[in-house]
Scaffold this motif. Sequence first.
Motif, PDB file in Angstrom:
ATOM      1  N   TYR A  27      61.173  51.639  55.056  1.00 52.66           N
ATOM      2  CA  TYR A  27      60.814  50.555  54.154  1.00 52.66           C
ATOM      3  C   TYR A  27      61.118  50.941  52.709  1.00 52.66           C
ATOM      4  CZ  TYR A  27      58.049  49.247  58.250  1.00 52.66           C
ATOM      5  OH  TYR A  27      57.644  48.926  59.519  1.00 52.66           O
ATOM      6  N   LEU A  28      61.332  49.932  51.899  1.00 50.91           N
ATOM      7  CA  LEU A  28      61.425  50.135  50.459  1.00 50.91           C
ATOM      8  C   LEU A  28      60.533  49.072  49.805  1.00 50.91           C
ATOM      9  CD1 LEU A  28      62.778  51.844  48.224  1.00 50.91           C
ATOM     10  CD2 LEU A  28      64.446  49.982  47.996  1.00 50.91           C
ATOM     11  N   GLN A  29      59.395  49.517  49.330  1.00 54.33           N
ATOM     12  CA  GLN A  29      58.480  48.628  48.611  1.00 54.33           C
ATOM     13  C   GLN A  29      58.876  48.628  47.153  1.00 54.33           C
ATOM     14  OE1 GLN A  29      55.744  46.667  49.800  1.00 54.33           O
ATOM     15  NE2 GLN A  29      55.975  45.860  47.717  1.00 54.33           N
ATOM     16  N   MET A  30      59.256  47.472  46.649  1.00 60.50           N
ATOM     17  CA  MET A  30      59.735  47.349  45.275  1.00 60.50           C
ATOM     18  C   MET A  30      58.742  46.507  44.480  1.00 60.50           C
ATOM     19  SD  MET A  30      63.776  46.661  46.035  1.00 60.50           S
ATOM     20  CE  MET A  30      63.462  45.051  46.751  1.00 60.50           C
ATOM     21  N   SER A  31      58.309  47.024  43.366  1.00 62.81           N
ATOM     22  CA  SER A  31      57.376  46.294  42.507  1.00 62.81           C
ATOM     23  C   SER A  31      57.897  46.336  41.077  1.00 62.81           C
ATOM     24  CB  SER A  31      55.976  46.881  42.611  1.00 62.81           C
ATOM     25  OG  SER A  31      55.968  48.241  42.222  1.00 62.81           O
ATOM     26  N   LYS A  32      57.287  45.526  40.241  1.00 71.09           N
ATOM     27  CA  LYS A  32      57.700  45.417  38.826  1.00 71.09           C
ATOM     28  C   LYS A  32      59.217  45.233  38.736  1.00 71.09           C
ATOM     29  CE  LYS A  32      53.893  48.417  37.401  1.00 71.09           C
ATOM     30  NZ  LYS A  32      53.520  49.677  36.701  1.00 71.09           N
ATOM     31  N   LEU A  33      59.714  44.330  39.545  1.00 70.19           N
ATOM     32  CA  LEU A  33      61.161  44.148  39.614  1.00 70.19           C
ATOM     33  C   LEU A  33      61.720  43.589  38.313  1.00 70.19           C
ATOM     34  CD1 LEU A  33      61.378  42.909  43.285  1.00 70.19           C
ATOM     35  CD2 LEU A  33      62.651  44.841  42.349  1.00 70.19           C
ATOM     36  N   GLU A  34      62.917  44.046  38.002  1.00 72.51           N
ATOM     37  CA  GLU A  34      63.612  43.672  36.776  1.00 72.51           C
ATOM     38  C   GLU A  34      64.950  43.036  37.143  1.00 72.51           C
ATOM     39  OE1 GLU A  34      64.078  47.513  35.069  1.00 72.51           O
ATOM     40  OE2 GLU A  34      61.927  47.772  34.623  1.00 72.51           O
ATOM     41  N   PRO A  35      65.500  42.221  36.256  1.00 74.50           N
ATOM     42  CA  PRO A  35      66.825  41.634  36.559  1.00 74.50           C
ATOM     43  C   PRO A  35      67.868  42.702  36.897  1.00 74.50           C
ATOM     44  CG  PRO A  35      65.831  40.506  34.706  1.00 74.50           C
ATOM     45  CD  PRO A  35      64.922  41.662  35.023  1.00 74.50           C
ATOM     46  N   GLU A  36      67.719  43.879  36.305  1.00 66.56           N
ATOM     47  CA  GLU A  36      68.670  44.971  36.560  1.00 66.56           C
ATOM     48  C   GLU A  36      68.571  45.514  37.993  1.00 66.56           C
ATOM     49  OE1 GLU A  36      68.144  44.187  32.481  1.00 66.56           O
ATOM     50  OE2 GLU A  36      66.606  44.812  33.921  1.00 66.56           O
ATOM     51  N   ASP A  37      67.543  45.125  38.703  1.00 66.16           N
ATOM     52  CA  ASP A  37      67.406  45.538  40.106  1.00 66.16           C
ATOM     53  C   ASP A  37      68.195  44.630  41.046  1.00 66.16           C
ATOM     54  OD1 ASP A  37      63.982  46.200  39.339  1.00 66.16           O
ATOM     55  OD2 ASP A  37      65.575  47.702  39.612  1.00 66.16           O
ATOM     56  N   THR A  38      68.768  43.564  40.514  1.00 64.66           N
ATOM     57  CA  THR A  38      69.577  42.666  41.331  1.00 64.66           C
ATOM     58  C   THR A  38      70.756  43.425  41.926  1.00 64.66           C
ATOM     59  OG1 THR A  38      68.969  40.704  40.066  1.00 64.66           O
ATOM     60  CG2 THR A  38      71.063  40.634  41.279  1.00 64.66           C
ATOM     61  N   ALA A  39      70.867  43.371  43.255  1.00 55.03           N
ATOM     62  CA  ALA A  39      71.893  44.137  43.954  1.00 55.03           C
ATOM     63  C   ALA A  39      71.838  43.827  45.438  1.00 55.03           C
ATOM     64  CB  ALA A  39      71.686  45.636  43.742  1.00 55.03           C
ATOM     65  N   VAL A  40      72.861  44.268  46.138  1.00 53.72           N
ATOM     66  CA  VAL A  40      72.790  44.338  47.591  1.00 53.72           C
ATOM     67  C   VAL A  40      72.232  45.719  47.936  1.00 53.72           C
ATOM     68  CG1 VAL A  40      74.044  44.262  49.773  1.00 53.72           C
ATOM     69  CG2 VAL A  40      74.744  42.780  47.867  1.00 53.72           C
ATOM     70  N   TYR A  41      71.180  45.742  48.725  1.00 52.76           N
ATOM     71  CA  TYR A  41      70.502  46.988  49.089  1.00 52.76           C
ATOM     72  C   TYR A  41      70.916  47.389  50.504  1.00 52.76           C
ATOM     73  CZ  TYR A  41      67.660  46.909  44.902  1.00 52.76           C
ATOM     74  OH  TYR A  41      67.236  46.935  43.593  1.00 52.76           O
ATOM     75  N   TYR A  42      71.249  48.677  50.640  1.00 51.61           N
ATOM     76  CA  TYR A  42      71.713  49.218  51.912  1.00 51.61           C
ATOM     77  C   TYR A  42      70.838  50.398  52.327  1.00 51.61           C
ATOM     78  CZ  TYR A  42      76.118  46.874  50.669  1.00 51.61           C
ATOM     79  OH  TYR A  42      77.080  45.953  50.320  1.00 51.61           O
ATOM     80  N   CYS A  43      70.581  50.522  53.612  1.00 53.46           N
ATOM     81  CA  CYS A  43      70.006  51.770  54.096  1.00 53.46           C
ATOM     82  C   CYS A  43      71.126  52.617  54.691  1.00 53.46           C
ATOM     83  CB  CYS A  43      68.871  51.548  55.082  1.00 53.46           C
ATOM     84  SG  CYS A  43      69.322  50.786  56.627  1.00 53.46           S
ATOM     85  N   GLN A  44      70.884  53.906  54.705  1.00 53.73           N
ATOM     86  CA  GLN A  44      71.936  54.855  55.083  1.00 53.73           C
ATOM     87  C   GLN A  44      71.316  56.077  55.740  1.00 53.73           C
ATOM     88  OE1 GLN A  44      72.467  57.959  53.022  1.00 53.73           O
ATOM     89  NE2 GLN A  44      74.024  58.638  54.458  1.00 53.73           N
ATOM     90  N   THR A  45      72.049  56.632  56.698  1.00 54.40           N
ATOM     91  CA  THR A  45      71.666  57.906  57.270  1.00 54.40           C
ATOM     92  C   THR A  45      72.927  58.698  57.600  1.00 54.40           C
ATOM     93  OG1 THR A  45      70.198  58.975  58.868  1.00 54.40           O
ATOM     94  CG2 THR A  45      71.619  57.233  59.715  1.00 54.40           C
ATOM     95  N   THR A  46      72.758  59.979  57.777  1.00 50.59           N
ATOM     96  CA  THR A  46      73.866  60.850  58.163  1.00 50.59           C
ATOM     97  C   THR A  46      73.563  61.441  59.524  1.00 50.59           C
ATOM     98  OG1 THR A  46      74.289  61.399  55.858  1.00 50.59           O
ATOM     99  CG2 THR A  46      75.250  62.836  57.523  1.00 50.59           C
TER     100      THR A  46
END
Length: 114
Positions: A79-98
């Motif tokens: 999970y990614l809990q995001m708070s106090k979001l800002e316009p600069e947080d606008t993005a496509v978010y990806y999870c990743q593993t190796t």
Amino acid sequence: VQLVESGGGLVEPGGSLRLSCAASGFTFSSYAMSWFRQPPGKEREWVATISGVNGRTNYADSVKGRFIVSRDNAKRTVYLQMSKLEPEDTAVYYCQTTYGRLYWGQGTQVTVSS
């Protein structure tokens, strides 16, 4: 290996959102999981990582104190809990593993705008 993100959407500045990434095809609890994001017109950047063994977390300076990464090994989900979001947080978010090589999810769009 399959990673499937969900939970993105449109949120106002100062708001919160929780992203999820469901994993399959590998021993989830043994592997670190990371979140990355790609703002419009910019390169993909690392956001946070949670280790598999002890759950240790690390964050990019830009999100430290606002985002929390966590995992539920029984549900094979990070999970990614995001708070106090800002316009600069606008993005496509990806999870990743190796797991032998890099694996990415398909991404989920987060838009922070009033």
